[in-house]
Write an enzyme that holds these catalytic residues in place. Sequence first.
Site, short mmCIF file in Angstrom:
data_model
loop_
_atom_site.label_atom_id
_atom_site.label_comp_id
_atom_site.label_asym_id
_atom_site.label_seq_id
_atom_site.Cartn_x
_atom_site.Cartn_y
_atom_site.Cartn_z
N PHE A 22 -6.08 35.62 74.95
CA PHE A 22 -5.08 35.90 73.92
C PHE A 22 -3.72 36.20 74.52
O PHE A 22 -3.60 36.92 75.51
CB PHE A 22 -5.46 37.16 73.12
CG PHE A 22 -6.70 37.04 72.31
CD1 PHE A 22 -6.71 36.37 71.11
CD2 PHE A 22 -7.88 37.63 72.75
CE1 PHE A 22 -7.86 36.27 70.34
CE2 PHE A 22 -9.03 37.55 72.00
CZ PHE A 22 -9.03 36.86 70.79
N ASP A 23 -2.69 35.68 73.87
CA ASP A 23 -1.38 36.32 73.97
C ASP A 23 -1.49 37.62 73.17
O ASP A 23 -2.27 37.70 72.22
CB ASP A 23 -0.31 35.41 73.37
CG ASP A 23 1.01 36.13 73.21
OD1 ASP A 23 1.52 36.64 74.21
OD2 ASP A 23 1.49 36.22 72.07
N CYS A 24 -0.74 38.63 73.54
CA CYS A 24 -0.85 39.92 72.86
C CYS A 24 0.24 40.12 71.81
O CYS A 24 -0.04 40.25 70.62
CB CYS A 24 -0.80 41.05 73.88
SG CYS A 24 -1.04 42.70 73.15
N THR A 27 0.66 37.74 68.63
CA THR A 27 -0.66 37.24 68.22
C THR A 27 -1.54 38.38 67.73
O THR A 27 -2.13 38.30 66.64
CB THR A 27 -1.35 36.52 69.38
OG1 THR A 27 -0.50 35.47 69.87
CG2 THR A 27 -2.68 35.92 68.94
#
Length: 263
Positions: A22-24, A27
């Site tokens: 994941f991008d944090c 997202t």
Amino acid sequence: MSPPSYTPLELSKLKDYKALVFDCYGTLIDWETGIHTALAPLFAAAGRPTDRGTVIGAFAAVEPALQARFPTMRYPDVLALAYTTIHADLHGPPPPSSSSPSPGEVERQARAFADAVETWPPFPDTVAALQTLQRRFKLAILSNIDRATIARTRRHMEGPGGFAFDGVYTAEEVGAYKPAPEMLTFALERLKTEFGIESGEVLVTAQSVFHDIVPARGRGLGTAWINRAGAVTGKPEVGEEGQAMFVFPTLGAMAEAVETAYA
């Protein structure tokens, strides 16, 4: 634009993956609201429009150039520099008799802006979705952030229900910012070393097409674009359309699709 619907056969391909990267911020965490809330007063004081498009667009025009110029600078320092850059663009250098904030006050405001990252909340669907997805995948973060800030951000997402990320990889560790290829290389190597997960078993899941989806597709990785309604940034540029293998309007919708695939 309505999100695509997938057939059971198409959804079954989600079962090919063992890890989600994941991008944090953007997202999982409501990055744009945090940026807009902090910067809108600057625009109001300068008599400029304060809508999300204008404010977020101005920040997005400054941040990538600073990251490219200072690839080893810690992200809070990038944020502070972005703040002072935008302040100067809006207000110019204050004359001696000006009532504008002094340089010292601007620096204090810039630091407060940088420190506020840890207070930005997750999207409403994030925590429940992560808890669901953890039943099927290893979950990792790959973020343009520093270790100390991400540790504080994780407190908003981890804890309830015993959830915890399996891996967290930061720009501070790598010495580069996405979309630099070193970032994804670092994450893939760690997933291989720590969990035996091959690159073909990784699904990059992110809101930013530029930072995450395009680099991942360039390496033949699986991709899921979280195309959140109302987002100003992260949209595909000309020639980037169709880069994502899956498109979901929220992370919650993705979690529901995964559960459907496993039903």
